[in-house]
Design a protein around this motif. Structure first.
Motif, PDB file in Angstrom:
ATOM      1  N   ALA A  29     -12.114  -3.033   4.419  1.00  0.00           N
ATOM      2  CA  ALA A  29     -11.464  -2.118   3.463  1.00  0.00           C
ATOM      3  C   ALA A  29      -9.945  -2.132   3.579  1.00  0.00           C
ATOM      4  O   ALA A  29      -9.258  -1.483   2.783  1.00  0.00           O
ATOM      5  N   LEU A  30      -9.404  -2.869   4.529  1.00  0.00           N
ATOM      6  CA  LEU A  30      -7.965  -2.813   4.777  1.00  0.00           C
ATOM      7  C   LEU A  30      -7.118  -3.619   3.801  1.00  0.00           C
ATOM      8  O   LEU A  30      -5.984  -3.255   3.519  1.00  0.00           O
ATOM      9  N   GLN A  31      -7.653  -4.728   3.312  1.00  0.00           N
ATOM     10  CA  GLN A  31      -6.783  -5.652   2.583  1.00  0.00           C
ATOM     11  C   GLN A  31      -6.205  -5.066   1.295  1.00  0.00           C
ATOM     12  O   GLN A  31      -5.061  -5.372   0.947  1.00  0.00           O
ATOM     13  N   GLN A  32      -6.964  -4.232   0.624  1.00  0.00           N
ATOM     14  CA  GLN A  32      -6.438  -3.656  -0.611  1.00  0.00           C
ATOM     15  C   GLN A  32      -5.241  -2.744  -0.348  1.00  0.00           C
ATOM     16  O   GLN A  32      -4.199  -2.897  -1.001  1.00  0.00           O
ATOM     17  N   PRO A  33      -5.336  -1.802   0.612  1.00  0.00           N
ATOM     18  CA  PRO A  33      -4.124  -1.000   0.892  1.00  0.00           C
ATOM     19  C   PRO A  33      -2.982  -1.828   1.466  1.00  0.00           C
ATOM     20  O   PRO A  33      -1.811  -1.506   1.232  1.00  0.00           O
ATOM     21  N   ILE A  34      -3.296  -2.888   2.217  1.00  0.00           N
ATOM     22  CA  ILE A  34      -2.241  -3.779   2.713  1.00  0.00           C
ATOM     23  C   ILE A  34      -1.492  -4.398   1.532  1.00  0.00           C
ATOM     24  O   ILE A  34      -0.254  -4.447   1.504  1.00  0.00           O
ATOM     25  N   LYS A  35      -2.254  -4.854   0.549  1.00  0.00           N
ATOM     26  CA  LYS A  35      -1.655  -5.462  -0.643  1.00  0.00           C
ATOM     27  C   LYS A  35      -0.882  -4.433  -1.452  1.00  0.00           C
ATOM     28  O   LYS A  35       0.255  -4.686  -1.881  1.00  0.00           O
ATOM     29  N   GLN A  36      -1.475  -3.269  -1.656  1.00  0.00           N
ATOM     30  CA  GLN A  36      -0.831  -2.232  -2.470  1.00  0.00           C
ATOM     31  C   GLN A  36       0.466  -1.740  -1.842  1.00  0.00           C
ATOM     32  O   GLN A  36       1.439  -1.451  -2.540  1.00  0.00           O
ATOM     33  N   VAL A  41       1.529  -8.638   7.597  1.00  0.00           N
ATOM     34  CA  VAL A  41       0.937  -8.461   8.923  1.00  0.00           C
ATOM     35  C   VAL A  41       0.844  -9.811   9.643  1.00  0.00           C
ATOM     36  O   VAL A  41       0.386 -10.797   9.052  1.00  0.00           O
ATOM     37  N   ILE A  42       1.269  -9.834  10.894  1.00  0.00           N
ATOM     38  CA  ILE A  42       1.097 -11.004  11.760  1.00  0.00           C
ATOM     39  C   ILE A  42       0.246 -10.579  12.945  1.00  0.00           C
ATOM     40  O   ILE A  42       0.600  -9.652  13.672  1.00  0.00           O
ATOM     41  N   ARG A  67      -8.400 -15.012   0.293  1.00  0.00           N
ATOM     42  CA  ARG A  67      -7.188 -15.138  -0.528  1.00  0.00           C
ATOM     43  C   ARG A  67      -6.028 -14.326   0.028  1.00  0.00           C
ATOM     44  O   ARG A  67      -4.890 -14.480  -0.435  1.00  0.00           O
ATOM     45  N   GLY A  68      -6.327 -13.479   1.026  1.00  0.00           N
ATOM     46  CA  GLY A  68      -5.281 -12.598   1.531  1.00  0.00           C
ATOM     47  C   GLY A  68      -4.780 -12.910   2.923  1.00  0.00           C
ATOM     48  O   GLY A  68      -4.000 -12.144   3.481  1.00  0.00           O
ATOM     49  N   GLN A  97       4.808 -10.388   1.599  1.00  0.00           N
ATOM     50  CA  GLN A  97       4.402  -8.983   1.567  1.00  0.00           C
ATOM     51  C   GLN A  97       2.963  -8.846   1.074  1.00  0.00           C
ATOM     52  O   GLN A  97       2.558  -9.505   0.118  1.00  0.00           O
ATOM     53  N   GLY A  98       2.203  -8.000   1.776  1.00  0.00           N
ATOM     54  CA  GLY A  98       0.833  -7.738   1.353  1.00  0.00           C
ATOM     55  C   GLY A  98      -0.185  -8.745   1.833  1.00  0.00           C
ATOM     56  O   GLY A  98      -1.346  -8.697   1.425  1.00  0.00           O
ATOM     57  N   LYS A  99       0.223  -9.667   2.729  1.00  0.00           N
ATOM     58  CA  LYS A  99      -0.702 -10.686   3.228  1.00  0.00           C
ATOM     59  C   LYS A  99      -0.695 -10.720   4.759  1.00  0.00           C
ATOM     60  O   LYS A  99       0.185 -10.158   5.404  1.00  0.00           O
ATOM     61  N   ILE A 100      -1.709 -11.411   5.305  1.00  0.00           N
ATOM     62  CA  ILE A 100      -1.923 -11.449   6.752  1.00  0.00           C
ATOM     63  C   ILE A 100      -1.820 -12.884   7.240  1.00  0.00           C
ATOM     64  O   ILE A 100      -2.390 -13.799   6.628  1.00  0.00           O
ATOM     65  N   THR A 101      -1.111 -13.079   8.325  1.00  0.00           N
ATOM     66  CA  THR A 101      -1.102 -14.357   9.030  1.00  0.00           C
ATOM     67  C   THR A 101      -1.731 -14.153  10.402  1.00  0.00           C
ATOM     68  O   THR A 101      -1.353 -13.229  11.129  1.00  0.00           O
ATOM     69  N   VAL A 102      -2.693 -15.008  10.742  1.00  0.00           N
ATOM     70  CA  VAL A 102      -3.341 -14.965  12.049  1.00  0.00           C
ATOM     71  C   VAL A 102      -2.956 -16.230  12.807  1.00  0.00           C
ATOM     72  O   VAL A 102      -3.105 -17.341  12.281  1.00  0.00           O
TER      73      VAL A 102
END
Length: 493
Positions: A29-36, A41-42, A67-68, A97-102
């Motif tokens: 459920a996190l990706q939508q608020p991260i995007k909004q 995030v790293i 995709r995120g 902004q709004g995306k995650i890198t692992v």
């Protein structure tokens, strides 16, 4: 930090299933608020070989929409990467902004295993750690969230896992002779890992040491830290109040005294008879020096800033005429595009650095942060106040890499600018050079002059000094810049 880690952490299968189900739902459920909320995030994983980094990353990303996020596996630097600044390849991979890198390993290889396996002195190692802390602070100050995990296992457990991997033909390739050497020198690596963790665990980017002895318990701890302790907290965090009267922080860089623009004399001229021979003489010298730069693998970064119509284009052309076109690039800087605006403002400049032995000429630069972005309100006051220190740190890292950094401000007075604007407007072949934005900027001359004076006072350092070019007479200004460029390159050798 490692001695405080509890390596006996275990969890029952039933407890794992119940907790994992809740945490996985929360992760999904996190990706939508991260995007909004445009939160970049790293999440990086460091730790012992066979501690379970790969399986943990696999479990984590299964909860995200592909995709995120992106996953990068950081290995030893290539020959090209070794010739670039230490953090160059890592800047290229920061998320928008709004995306995650692992990250499966990260920039921390250069201050941990490299400490024992490469010829790195204590002084160099400290410099690297300070550069890393500056890098992480710059990112988090601009809104990035950095979550750092170190997976810890005992020497005995690591040996056991290596042996298990080697017992199967399908997995024995995963254990190398280097892995065994590191296990035999476990205590030495423990010391450098612990020093790294202690030195680089900061308030803005703390380390989370996770026991990898029980893989299910490690998975829950990572999930809980990512969801509850970090991302949810970042999403709920209130914006800081704007800073309007705090003193400007320029960092630890040694600054040089600089005059105000109003103090610069603009009465020097050069006639055509004196200009042409000197121009050719300097261009010939620069051409010869360019070959030496390539042979010695020395990068050069030339920054042009100045008033509209101050003569940057013509000045750059006279420099470029002396250079081998295969060994230089002129980089015009305009407003950032969508991809650039979605990342830290320095990202696009890290991307544009020259190869060693090459020359990059920036027609405008990262100094837009403390000039046009400041005046036009494209960033907050806190952003541009913070930028002086960030820019000094950036340029110091380039200097430590070995680059020659030459910065020009082309100075003319307001009357001369008006004269050149009118000439452009009245000459059909030059009308494209004059825009409504030029006139709008001219109406804010006094504001820009204040911003430029602040820039010169706060970013003219011993390793990257500003040179104010008297460009009222374009010919005189061109000779001035060529003399400074050739002199700086000669001094480098």
């Amino acid at each position: 930090m490692l001695e405080k880690a509890d390596l006996k952490t275990e969890i029952s299968e039933n407890d794992f299933k119940q907790q994992a189900k809740e945490l996985k739902a929360a992760l999904a459920a996190l990706q939508q608020p991260i995007k909004q909320n445009k939160l970049p995030v790293i999440i990086l994983f460091e730790g012992w070989g066979a501690a379970g980094k790969g399986s943990l990353i696999s479990s984590l990303i299964l909860n995200f929409d592909p995709r995120g996020f992106k996953v990068y596996s950081v290995t030893e630097p290539s020959e090209r990467e070794k010739r670039e600044p230490l953090l160059w390849r890592h800047w290229l991979n920061i998320p928008e902004q709004g995306k995650i890198t692992v990250l499966d390993r990260s920039w921390y290889r250069d201050v941990s295993v490299a400490r024992l396996e490469d010829p790195i002195s204590d002084t160099e190692n400290l410099r690297r750690m300070n550069d890393i802390k500056a890098f992480e602070r710059q990112l988090t100050d601009s809104g990035y969230l950095i979550i750092k995990f170190f997976l810890h296992i005992s020497k005995k457990e690591q040996k056991k896992r290596f042996e298990q991997l080697e017992s199967s033909k399908n997995t024995q390739w995963r254990v190398t002779e280097t892995d065994w050497k590191r296990n035999r020198r476990y205590e030495d690596y423990y010391r450098v890992f612990d020093e790294m963790l202690e030195c680089t665990s900061t308030e803005n980017a703390p380390w989370h040491v996770v026991s990898g002895m029980d893989k299910t318990a490690a998975e829950l701890e990572v999930f809980r830290t990512v969801v509850v302790d970090c991302i949810n907290a970042a999403l709920k965090r209130q914006a800081k109040p704007a800073i309007t009267d705090s003193p400007i922080d320029t960092g630890d860089s040694p600054l040089l005294p600089m005059p105000k623009l109003a103090e610069i004399p603009l009465d020097k001229t050069l006639d055509l008879k004196g200009y042409k021979p000197r121009l050719h003489e300097l261009q010939d010298e620069l051409s010869e020096l360019h070959g030496k730069l390539y042979r010695k693998k020395v990068p050069v970064i030339i920054v042009y800033e100045g008033w509209d119509a101050a003569g940057k284009g013509g000045n750059i052309r006279r420099v470029a005429q002396a250079l081998d076109p295969r060994g230089y690039e002129v980089i015009p800087i305009a407003a950032p595009d969508r991809e650039e605006a979605a990342r830290h403002y320095l990202w696009r400049f890290w991307k544009s650095l020259p190869k060693d032995g090459h020359i990059a000429i920036f027609d405008r630069s990262w100094y837009g942060r403390v000039m046009v972005e400041r005046i036009e309100g494209f960033c907050t006051e806190e952003d541009w106040r913070r930028a002086y220190r960030e820019i000094n740190e950036f340029e110091e890292q380039l200097h430590d890499w070995g680059a020659v950094i030459i910065k020009f401000w082309l100075q003319i007075d307001k009357d001369e600018q008006l004269k050149r604007f009118q000439e452009r407007q009245n000459t059909p072949s030059k009308q494209w050079k004059i825009t409504d934005e030029d006139w709008r900027n001219r109406s804010k001359w006094e504001e820009y002059e204040t911003a430029v004076n602040d820039m010169l006072q706060n970013t003219s350092t011993k390793f990257a000094p500003w040179h104010i070019i008297e460009s009222q007479d374009k010919k005189y200004g061109r000779i001035q810049t060529l003399e400074i460029i050739t002199d700086a390159i000669r001094k480098r050798f």
